[in-house]
Design a protein around this motif. Structure first.
Motif, PDB file in Angstrom:
ATOM      1  N   ARG A 252      31.972  62.846   5.080  1.00 35.23           N
ATOM      2  CA  ARG A 252      31.443  61.636   5.705  1.00 35.23           C
ATOM      3  C   ARG A 252      30.101  61.250   5.087  1.00 35.23           C
ATOM      4  NH1 ARG A 252      34.056  59.120   6.102  1.00 35.23           N
ATOM      5  NH2 ARG A 252      33.404  57.776   7.800  1.00 35.23           N
ATOM      6  N   LEU A 253      30.170  60.699   3.902  1.00 37.70           N
ATOM      7  CA  LEU A 253      28.985  60.238   3.188  1.00 37.70           C
ATOM      8  C   LEU A 253      29.280  58.903   2.514  1.00 37.70           C
ATOM      9  CD1 LEU A 253      27.498  63.305   1.260  1.00 37.70           C
ATOM     10  CD2 LEU A 253      26.169  61.640   2.566  1.00 37.70           C
TER      11      LEU A 253
ATOM     12  N   THR B  89      31.284  54.878  -1.329  1.00 38.83           N
ATOM     13  CA  THR B  89      31.585  56.035  -0.484  1.00 38.83           C
ATOM     14  C   THR B  89      31.912  57.258  -1.326  1.00 38.83           C
ATOM     15  OG1 THR B  89      33.048  56.899   1.232  1.00 38.83           O
ATOM     16  CG2 THR B  89      34.025  55.351  -0.307  1.00 38.83           C
TER      17      THR B  89
ATOM     18  N   GLY C 218      29.207  58.212   5.967  1.00 41.10           N
ATOM     19  CA  GLY C 218      30.344  57.379   5.585  1.00 41.10           C
ATOM     20  C   GLY C 218      29.881  55.956   5.389  1.00 41.10           C
ATOM     21  N   SER C 219      30.599  55.198   4.547  1.00 46.76           N
ATOM     22  CA  SER C 219      30.160  53.819   4.354  1.00 46.76           C
ATOM     23  C   SER C 219      30.382  53.011   5.620  1.00 46.76           C
ATOM     24  CB  SER C 219      30.807  53.174   3.126  1.00 46.76           C
ATOM     25  OG  SER C 219      32.176  53.331   3.130  1.00 46.76           O
ATOM     26  N   ASN C 220      31.240  53.500   6.525  1.00 45.83           N
ATOM     27  CA  ASN C 220      31.354  52.806   7.813  1.00 45.83           C
ATOM     28  C   ASN C 220      30.018  52.789   8.555  1.00 45.83           C
ATOM     29  OD1 ASN C 220      34.050  52.095   7.678  1.00 45.83           O
ATOM     30  ND2 ASN C 220      34.771  53.957   8.684  1.00 45.83           N
TER      31      ASN C 220
ATOM     32  N   ALA D  58      34.101  50.471  -1.746  1.00 50.84           N
ATOM     33  CA  ALA D  58      34.595  51.810  -1.414  1.00 50.84           C
ATOM     34  C   ALA D  58      35.506  52.332  -2.535  1.00 50.84           C
ATOM     35  CB  ALA D  58      35.348  51.781  -0.092  1.00 50.84           C
ATOM     36  N   TYR D  59      36.153  51.399  -3.241  1.00 47.97           N
ATOM     37  CA  TYR D  59      37.087  51.780  -4.317  1.00 47.97           C
ATOM     38  C   TYR D  59      36.545  51.362  -5.684  1.00 47.97           C
ATOM     39  CZ  TYR D  59      39.804  52.172  -0.111  1.00 47.97           C
ATOM     40  OH  TYR D  59      40.206  52.520   1.153  1.00 47.97           O
TER      41      TYR D  59
ATOM     42  N   CYS E 102      35.041  42.447  -0.196  1.00 42.57           N
ATOM     43  CA  CYS E 102      35.514  43.809  -0.391  1.00 42.57           C
ATOM     44  C   CYS E 102      36.231  43.825  -1.735  1.00 42.57           C
ATOM     45  CB  CYS E 102      36.476  44.164   0.748  1.00 42.57           C
ATOM     46  SG  CYS E 102      36.983  45.883   0.766  1.00 42.57           S
TER      47      CYS E 102
ATOM     48  N   SER F 272      34.140  59.190  -0.075  1.00 42.07           N
ATOM     49  CA  SER F 272      35.426  59.570   0.518  1.00 42.07           C
ATOM     50  C   SER F 272      36.602  59.484  -0.447  1.00 42.07           C
ATOM     51  CB  SER F 272      35.724  58.674   1.716  1.00 42.07           C
ATOM     52  OG  SER F 272      34.744  58.810   2.700  1.00 42.07           O
ATOM     53  N   LYS F 273      36.530  58.591  -1.427  1.00 39.91           N
ATOM     54  CA  LYS F 273      37.714  58.344  -2.263  1.00 39.91           C
ATOM     55  C   LYS F 273      37.536  58.982  -3.645  1.00 39.91           C
ATOM     56  CE  LYS F 273      38.300  55.426   1.161  1.00 39.91           C
ATOM     57  NZ  LYS F 273      39.229  55.648   2.255  1.00 39.91           N
TER      58      LYS F 273
ATOM     59  N   ASN G 126      40.552  46.030   0.452  1.00 44.45           N
ATOM     60  CA  ASN G 126      41.498  46.797   1.244  1.00 44.45           C
ATOM     61  C   ASN G 126      42.013  45.847   2.321  1.00 44.45           C
ATOM     62  OD1 ASN G 126      42.886  48.663   2.732  1.00 44.45           O
ATOM     63  ND2 ASN G 126      41.097  49.831   3.404  1.00 44.45           N
TER      64      ASN G 126
ATOM     65  N   ASP H 148      31.611  45.427  -0.472  1.00 43.52           N
ATOM     66  CA  ASP H 148      32.101  46.758  -0.133  1.00 43.52           C
ATOM     67  C   ASP H 148      32.918  47.269  -1.312  1.00 43.52           C
ATOM     68  OD1 ASP H 148      33.610  48.929   0.803  1.00 43.52           O
ATOM     69  OD2 ASP H 148      33.799  48.096   2.828  1.00 43.52           O
TER      70      ASP H 148
ATOM     71  N   TYR I 211      39.223  44.471   4.929  1.00 45.28           N
ATOM     72  CA  TYR I 211      39.019  45.732   5.638  1.00 45.28           C
ATOM     73  C   TYR I 211      38.704  45.458   7.107  1.00 45.28           C
ATOM     74  CZ  TYR I 211      37.063  50.382   6.566  1.00 45.28           C
ATOM     75  OH  TYR I 211      36.788  51.628   7.072  1.00 45.28           O
TER      76      TYR I 211
HETATM   77  N1  PMP Z   1      35.268  50.334   3.128  1.00 47.65           N
HETATM   78  C1  PMP Z   1      36.551  50.253   2.812  1.00 47.65           C
HETATM   79  C2  PMP Z   1      37.055  49.057   2.110  1.00 47.65           C
HETATM   80  C3  PMP Z   1      37.425  51.287   3.148  1.00 47.65           C
HETATM   81  O1  PMP Z   1      38.725  51.191   2.858  1.00 47.65           O
HETATM   82  C4  PMP Z   1      36.919  52.428   3.813  1.00 47.65           C
HETATM   83  C5  PMP Z   1      37.772  53.598   4.197  1.00 47.65           C
HETATM   84  N2  PMP Z   1      39.059  53.346   4.525  1.00 47.65           N
HETATM   85  C6  PMP Z   1      35.568  52.442   4.126  1.00 47.65           C
HETATM   86  C7  PMP Z   1      34.761  51.393   3.760  1.00 47.65           C
HETATM   87  C8  PMP Z   1      34.959  53.553   4.907  1.00 47.65           C
HETATM   88  O2  PMP Z   1      34.840  54.691   4.177  1.00 47.65           O
HETATM   89  P1  PMP Z   1      33.969  55.910   4.642  1.00 47.65           P
HETATM   90  O3  PMP Z   1      33.410  55.616   6.009  1.00 47.65           O
HETATM   91  O4  PMP Z   1      34.901  57.059   4.628  1.00 47.65           O
HETATM   92  O5  PMP Z   1      32.895  56.020   3.625  1.00 47.65           O
END
Ligand code: PMP
Length: 351
Positions: free
Chosen positions: A219-220, A208, A82-84, A184-185, A153, A210-211, A157, A182, A108
């Motif tokens: 979780r990548l 990420t 996950g990017s987290n 993510a989107y 970001c 995830s989206k 977010n 960041d 975020y």
């Molecule tokens: N960065 C931002 C801005 C996010 O909104 C999210 C998920 N809500 C993440 C990172 C983390 O994403 P993930 O760990 O699922 O890759």
């Protein structure tokens, strides 16, 4: 029982309730799964795995596949759970006691949360009243705090707003350490800071699965940045942190890029429809380049509207009690049917 570290005592976790409701629009997930052909390909690979062996520690095939997508080298890509975890590894590598990150709120929540968990100081800058980035404030915070990491970001977010290229370039010029954008989107937005990445530029861009890749369950996440940075992150992250199934999943998913682009295009169109519909209601709406929209009911209490939506089986993100976002709610773009259910429930709540 033993108490946790003293500096954890005052920290709040980051929670989004996982409630079983018919319409779940609170965590910016994709409304549709990846294609069935992806699942079939993954099952084949999993059958052939050497289960008694550790995974490829340097996840070469995965990083090369991601790199090929972005026209960079595999050694410019760092991947984690996950990017987290990418953000956490950045903080573990460049943060820590005596060092700081800079964030510009509202943004975020995990940027500052992960910094604190890793005992890194957090210099907080304020966005302007309309929630755009205030460059004078950026200049002030970066000059005062001299942060090791500066977080942007984009799309942001929870606001959904995109930083344009001129802004990112300007912050890059001001940041004393590494600039982390960041994204993510990122694929939902018209522009990406990936185009600025180079070995001699102190910039990393995080992404990420995830989206846009519809793979939150896997979780990548990854970053693209200078080789030197990637090598340092590789030293800090735990050995074999990416299991073999995940490496296969991440690599195989990239073979379905046209399908991903189609899903993203459909969501962008659906976002337009949702924003136009919201414009007819008594809510303020922020412009979004992401797969969610931030809005604020004008005449009704945000939390009461959130509860009303939940009672109608529609879960959105309740930001109404967050600092700087009084009364705000955030809705993820879902399927047309889910968005219709949301709009109907919202109209009802505002009546
Ligand atoms: N960065 C931002 C801005 C996010 O909104 C999210 C998920 N809500 C993440 C990172 C983390 O994403 P993930 O760990 O699922 O890759």
């Amino acid at each position: 029982m033993i108490a946790p570290r003293d500096d954890l005592a005052l920290m709040e976790g980051y929670h989004s309730p996982q409630v079983e409701v018919p319409v779940r629009l609170n965590t910016n997930e994709a409304p549709e799964p990846p294609p069935a052909a992806f699942e079939a390909a993954l099952v084949e690979e999993i059958r052939a795995l050497d289960w008694h062996r550790y995974p490829d520690r340097s996840y070469r095939a995965l990083r090369d596949a991601i790199a090929a997508q972005h026209g960079v080298d595999g050694d410019q890509v760092f991947v984690a759970n996950g990017s987290n975890e990418v953000l956490q590894t950045l903080c573990l590598t460049y943060g820590g006691p005596g060092r700081a990150v800079a964030v510009f709120e509202p943004t975020y929540a995990l940027h500052s949360h992960i910094a604190r968990i890793t005992s890194t100081g957090v210099a907080v800058g304020e966005r302007a009243g309309d929630l755009t980035l205030d460059l004078a404030e950026v200049r002030r915070v970066l000059a005062d705090a001299r942060p090791a990491l500066t977080f942007l970001c984009s799309p942001n977010n929870p606001t959904g707003m995109v930083e344009d290229e001129a802004t990112v370039r300007e912050v890059l010029g001001l940041a004393p350490g590494l600039l982390v954008v960041d994204e993510a989107y990122g694929q939902f937005a018209p522009w990406s800071a990936l185009s600025l990445v180079a070995d001699d530029v102190p910039l990393v861009v995080t992404r990420t699965y995830s989206k846009t890749w519809s793979m939150a369950a896997a979780r990548l996440g990854y970053l693209v940045g200078p080789r030197e940075v990637v090598a340092q992150l590789d030293q800090v992250v735990l050995p074999y942190h990416l299991d073999s199934m995940k490496q296969a999943a991440g690599r195989l998913a990239l073979g379905f890029e046209p399908e991903m682009r189609r899903r993203v295009a459909a969501l962008v169109e659906e976002r337009g429809r949702l924003v136009r519909a919201l414009a007819d209601l008594a809510v303020d709406v922020w412009p979004s380049g992401a797969n969610f929209v931030l809005f604020r009911p004008r005449q009704r209490d945000g939390h009461a509207v959130w509860q009303h939506l939940l009672d109608r089986g529609v879960l959105v993100r309740d930001c109404s009690g967050w600092p700087r976002l009084a009364g705000c709610l955030r809705v993820t773009i879902g399927t047309s049917a889910e968005d219709d259910a949301f709009l109907a429930a919202l109209e009802d709540a505002l009546r």
